[in-house]
Design a protein around this motif. Structure first.
Motif, PDB file in Angstrom:
ATOM      1  N   ARG A 343       0.819  -1.218   0.000  1.00  0.00           N
ATOM      2  CA  ARG A 343       0.000   0.000   0.000  1.00  0.00           C
ATOM      3  C   ARG A 343       0.852   1.267   0.000  1.00  0.00           C
ATOM      4  O   ARG A 343       0.311   2.363  -0.147  1.00  0.00           O
ATOM      5  N   ALA A 344       2.146   1.126   0.216  1.00  0.00           N
ATOM      6  CA  ALA A 344       3.036   2.290   0.245  1.00  0.00           C
ATOM      7  C   ALA A 344       3.665   2.450  -1.130  1.00  0.00           C
ATOM      8  O   ALA A 344       4.691   1.839  -1.433  1.00  0.00           O
ATOM      9  N   ASP A 345       3.062   3.266  -1.972  1.00  0.00           N
ATOM     10  CA  ASP A 345       3.525   3.388  -3.350  1.00  0.00           C
ATOM     11  C   ASP A 345       4.289   4.674  -3.608  1.00  0.00           C
ATOM     12  O   ASP A 345       4.535   5.034  -4.766  1.00  0.00           O
ATOM     13  N   ASP A 346       4.668   5.422  -2.570  1.00  0.00           N
ATOM     14  CA  ASP A 346       5.472   6.626  -2.763  1.00  0.00           C
ATOM     15  C   ASP A 346       6.400   6.789  -1.562  1.00  0.00           C
ATOM     16  O   ASP A 346       6.355   6.022  -0.597  1.00  0.00           O
ATOM     17  N   ILE A 347       7.243   7.836  -1.614  1.00  0.00           N
ATOM     18  CA  ILE A 347       8.231   8.033  -0.568  1.00  0.00           C
ATOM     19  C   ILE A 347       7.571   8.349   0.776  1.00  0.00           C
ATOM     20  O   ILE A 347       8.066   7.959   1.830  1.00  0.00           O
ATOM     21  N   GLY A 348       6.430   9.037   0.745  1.00  0.00           N
ATOM     22  CA  GLY A 348       5.730   9.334   1.993  1.00  0.00           C
ATOM     23  C   GLY A 348       5.288   8.072   2.711  1.00  0.00           C
ATOM     24  O   GLY A 348       5.430   7.954   3.933  1.00  0.00           O
ATOM     25  N   GLY A 349       4.755   7.123   1.938  1.00  0.00           N
ATOM     26  CA  GLY A 349       4.344   5.860   2.547  1.00  0.00           C
ATOM     27  C   GLY A 349       5.522   5.100   3.113  1.00  0.00           C
ATOM     28  O   GLY A 349       5.431   4.502   4.194  1.00  0.00           O
ATOM     29  N   LEU A 350       6.649   5.120   2.389  1.00  0.00           N
ATOM     30  CA  LEU A 350       7.843   4.425   2.883  1.00  0.00           C
ATOM     31  C   LEU A 350       8.319   5.037   4.198  1.00  0.00           C
ATOM     32  O   LEU A 350       8.673   4.311   5.133  1.00  0.00           O
ATOM     33  N   LEU A 351       8.306   6.364   4.281  1.00  0.00           N
ATOM     34  CA  LEU A 351       8.760   7.017   5.508  1.00  0.00           C
ATOM     35  C   LEU A 351       7.837   6.694   6.676  1.00  0.00           C
ATOM     36  O   LEU A 351       8.298   6.541   7.822  1.00  0.00           O
ATOM     37  N   LEU A 352       6.538   6.588   6.408  1.00  0.00           N
ATOM     38  CA  LEU A 352       5.606   6.209   7.473  1.00  0.00           C
ATOM     39  C   LEU A 352       5.889   4.801   7.991  1.00  0.00           C
ATOM     40  O   LEU A 352       5.724   4.522   9.182  1.00  0.00           O
ATOM     41  N   LEU A 353       6.294   3.928   7.090  1.00  0.00           N
ATOM     42  CA  LEU A 353       6.625   2.566   7.508  1.00  0.00           C
ATOM     43  C   LEU A 353       7.958   2.499   8.244  1.00  0.00           C
ATOM     44  O   LEU A 353       8.178   1.607   9.066  1.00  0.00           O
ATOM     45  N   LEU A 354       8.841   3.439   7.946  1.00  0.00           N
ATOM     46  CA  LEU A 354      10.163   3.443   8.586  1.00  0.00           C
ATOM     47  C   LEU A 354      10.128   4.025   9.994  1.00  0.00           C
ATOM     48  O   LEU A 354      10.844   3.567  10.880  1.00  0.00           O
ATOM     49  N   ALA A 355       9.328   5.063  10.198  1.00  0.00           N
ATOM     50  CA  ALA A 355       9.437   5.865  11.415  1.00  0.00           C
ATOM     51  C   ALA A 355       9.208   5.079  12.710  1.00  0.00           C
ATOM     52  O   ALA A 355      10.063   5.113  13.614  1.00  0.00           O
ATOM     53  N   PRO A 356       8.089   4.349  12.882  1.00  0.00           N
ATOM     54  CA  PRO A 356       7.863   3.699  14.185  1.00  0.00           C
ATOM     55  C   PRO A 356       8.923   2.655  14.555  1.00  0.00           C
ATOM     56  O   PRO A 356       9.468   2.698  15.664  1.00  0.00           O
ATOM     57  N   PRO A 357       9.268   1.714  13.652  1.00  0.00           N
ATOM     58  CA  PRO A 357      10.312   0.751  14.040  1.00  0.00           C
ATOM     59  C   PRO A 357      11.666   1.420  14.296  1.00  0.00           C
ATOM     60  O   PRO A 357      12.422   0.987  15.183  1.00  0.00           O
ATOM     61  N   THR A 358      11.983   2.477  13.527  1.00  0.00           N
ATOM     62  CA  THR A 358      13.250   3.173  13.750  1.00  0.00           C
ATOM     63  C   THR A 358      13.262   3.811  15.131  1.00  0.00           C
ATOM     64  O   THR A 358      14.271   3.751  15.844  1.00  0.00           O
ATOM     65  N   PHE A 359      12.161   4.428  15.520  1.00  0.00           N
ATOM     66  CA  PHE A 359      12.086   5.049  16.844  1.00  0.00           C
ATOM     67  C   PHE A 359      12.239   4.006  17.945  1.00  0.00           C
ATOM     68  O   PHE A 359      12.968   4.216  18.929  1.00  0.00           O
ATOM     69  N   ILE A 360      11.574   2.861  17.782  1.00  0.00           N
ATOM     70  CA  ILE A 360      11.687   1.794  18.790  1.00  0.00           C
ATOM     71  C   ILE A 360      13.133   1.304  18.883  1.00  0.00           C
ATOM     72  O   ILE A 360      13.683   1.132  19.977  1.00  0.00           O
ATOM     73  N   ALA A 361      13.757   1.073  17.726  1.00  0.00           N
ATOM     74  CA  ALA A 361      15.148   0.614  17.721  1.00  0.00           C
ATOM     75  C   ALA A 361      16.066   1.655  18.350  1.00  0.00           C
ATOM     76  O   ALA A 361      17.000   1.316  19.094  1.00  0.00           O
ATOM     77  N   ALA A 362      15.817   2.938  18.058  1.00  0.00           N
ATOM     78  CA  ALA A 362      16.638   4.000  18.630  1.00  0.00           C
ATOM     79  C   ALA A 362      16.461   4.066  20.138  1.00  0.00           C
ATOM     80  O   ALA A 362      17.432   4.260  20.886  1.00  0.00           O
ATOM     81  N   TRP A 363      15.240   3.912  20.609  1.00  0.00           N
ATOM     82  CA  TRP A 363      14.977   3.939  22.055  1.00  0.00           C
ATOM     83  C   TRP A 363      15.755   2.825  22.753  1.00  0.00           C
ATOM     84  O   TRP A 363      16.387   3.052  23.792  1.00  0.00           O
ATOM     85  N   ILE A 364      15.730   1.636  22.181  1.00  0.00           N
ATOM     86  CA  ILE A 364      16.491   0.519  22.770  1.00  0.00           C
ATOM     87  C   ILE A 364      17.985   0.789  22.644  1.00  0.00           C
ATOM     88  O   ILE A 364      18.754   0.588  23.582  1.00  0.00           O
TER      89      ILE A 364
END
Length: 500
Positions: A343-364
């Motif tokens: 469902r992520a067919d543009d850069i905005g969708g990709l960034l939305l998919l990246l942000a939450p897991p990246t934040f969790i990984a950064a927190w750890i």
């Protein structure tokens, strides 16, 4: 998870001052790096994003300096790599010898010099570039690959340096926060926070002061006052923990300049043995995937560079974190790829998919040594799945192969460290206690925070190694540590009541 481990894990994941800010900063840098990589068609965006986790520091001065060092090292490595390959390209034995030489020297200096992990990273970069010949046989294509490697490395580092210069936490502010934390810990001098601050010694404050001086925030008298305040704060807390009345320090000597080579670099056999063990693991993994044409599991060799530590306990702990983070990151990545990525067919969708897991990984990853590496690996494996190209992933084979490589490399490094000159964290912890006892028997009464920190350093090292010894299934050293701490506190009591 044991009942004892659950509260410890929750404490590690609890909010700490600056953690939210740093996690958001890392996430933002990853999103900007991804956007630029996709727009400029820079390959291996996953590695660029992971480099942010590797190079991020908690203050602007350290981040800028680290980024510039790594940019210089990357430029030097790429330049020398091109020249080196011209000499060894046609001779596999010379290439193998060069790979072994860079691995050995890098890992030796990582243990025997103040460069530390940076030396091991440099050795890895040289060694890995030499392996590219196995999949890119044409010299012209290799040169192009090296140019792209330089871009992959420099893009995130340049962004980090630019952001830190504009809005990164200032080292002087971090120093003030650290001194304030030492003062607050006086309210509970026997608590875990006070113990952690004392075990870390004055090195963090020395680093903040150094970078504050480099950025022009504290020079001359201002730097001297900051040194005295840091020394006094540490001195007061150390006395309070020992049950004494807090008092300011009598002196605040500047930190001694570290020599390039650490004491015992050549007389102690352990740095050489460590380098040989890592070299053996690298050669086993490299030989295996080369012989069977399985370059797609080349992360096996990379793993050998990054999970190897001095003792079996430390190495096993790093392997557990790497396994855990890799499996969680891969699982999240595959779930996202199957259910959300279509469902992520543009850069905005990709960034939305990246942000939450990246934040969790950064927190750890911003936690202590107990859990931080798991966050790094969670990020790496998630990026490998989601950022495998310039469009939606067509399959999971590439990500699966790299994860298999991580698991295989971890198994090899575990086997090598368990059989070749095995070093026990438990034995090293007892050696550290003996070192402290020797120092207590010969040291004059300490009149500064730095003198106390120097005496406490072996105890702090013993406490850390005793925790790592649990991964060797050795006997618990809690009683030994408690007795050593009692002797240390008794020494401080005698020193305070000794005649002037």
């Amino acid at each position: 998870m044991t009942p004892r481990a659950a509260p410890s894990l929750l404490a590690e994941l609890a909010p700490q001052p600056g953690r939210m800010r740093d996690a958001l900063t890392i996430t933002g840098l990853v999103l900007v790096t991804t956007t630029l990589a996709m727009a400029l068609r820079v390959p291996e965006a996953a590695l660029s994003c992971y480099l942010i986790f590797f190079a991020f520091r908690d203050n602007a001065g350290d981040t800028i300096f680290t980024a510039l060092k790594l940019i210089a090292a990357a430029s030097l490595a790429v330049g020398l790599g091109v020249l080196l390959l011209r000499g060894v390209l046609e001779d596999p034995m010379l290439r193998l010898a060069a790979l072994a030489g860079f691995t050995f020297v890098g890992m030796f200096l990582s243990q025997a010099s103040k460069l530390g992990p940076l030396a091991g990273t440099a050795g890895f970069v040289f060694a890995f570039m030499l392996t590219l010949v196995d999949v890119i046989p044409e010299p012209e294509l290799i040169n192009r690959a090296f140019e792209w490697i330089w871009v992959v490395l420099v893009l995130p580092l340049g962004l980090m340096a630019f952001w830190s210069a504009l809005a990164g936490p200032r080292p002087l502010s971090r120093a003030e926060e650290r001194i304030a934390a030492l003062d607050r810990a006086l309210l509970a001098p026997h608590g875990e926070q006070a113990k952690a601050l004392l075990d870390e010694g004055l090195q963090p404050l020395d680093e903040y002061r150094k970078f504050a001086r480099m950025l022009g925030e504290a020079r001359g008298d201002a730097a001297a006052r900051l040194l005295r305040r840091a020394d006094d704060a540490y001195h007061r807390l150390a006395l309070a923990e020992a049950g004494l009345i807090p008092a300011p320090a009598h002196a605040a000597p500047p930190p001694e300049r570290e020599p390039f080579l650490l004491p015992g670099a050549f007389s102690d056999p352990r740095p050489v043995r460590f380098a040989i063990k890592v070299l053996a693991a690298v050669m086993i993994t490299y030989g295996f995937y080369t012989a069977f044409g399985l370059f797609q599991i080349h992360t096996a060799m990379i793993t050998c560079f990054y999970v190897a530590l001095g003792t079996r306990g430390e190495t096993h702990h790093r392997i557990v974190l790497r396994f855990t983070g890799a499996l969680i990151g891969a699982a999240i990545g595959m779930a996202v790829m199957f259910w959300l990525m279509p469902r992520a067919d543009d850069i905005g969708g990709l960034l939305l998919l990246l942000a939450p897991p990246t934040f969790i990984a950064a927190w750890i990853g911003l936690g202590s040594e107990r859990i931080a590496y798991a966050g790094w690996q969670l990020a790496l494996c998630y990026f490998l799945v989601v950022l495998s190209g310039f469009g939606p992933p067509s399959g999971i084979s590439a990500a699966t192969s790299r994860i298999v490589g991580i698991l295989f490399g971890s198994a090899v490094i575990w086997a090598v460290f368990a059989t070749l000159w095995p070093e026990s964290a438990r034995d090293d912890a007892r050696d550290a206690i003996a070192e402290m006892d020797t120092a207590l028997s010969t040291a004059p009464p300490p009149d500064s925070g730095r003198a106390i920190a120097r005496l406490r350093a072996p105890l702090a090292r013993a406490r850390r190694l005793a925790e790592m010894a649990r991964y060797e299934r050795e006997a618990d050293l809690s009683a030994d540590i408690a007795l050593a701490e009692t002797r240390y506190h008794a020494f401080l009591h005698r020193s305070r009541h000794a005649p002037a």
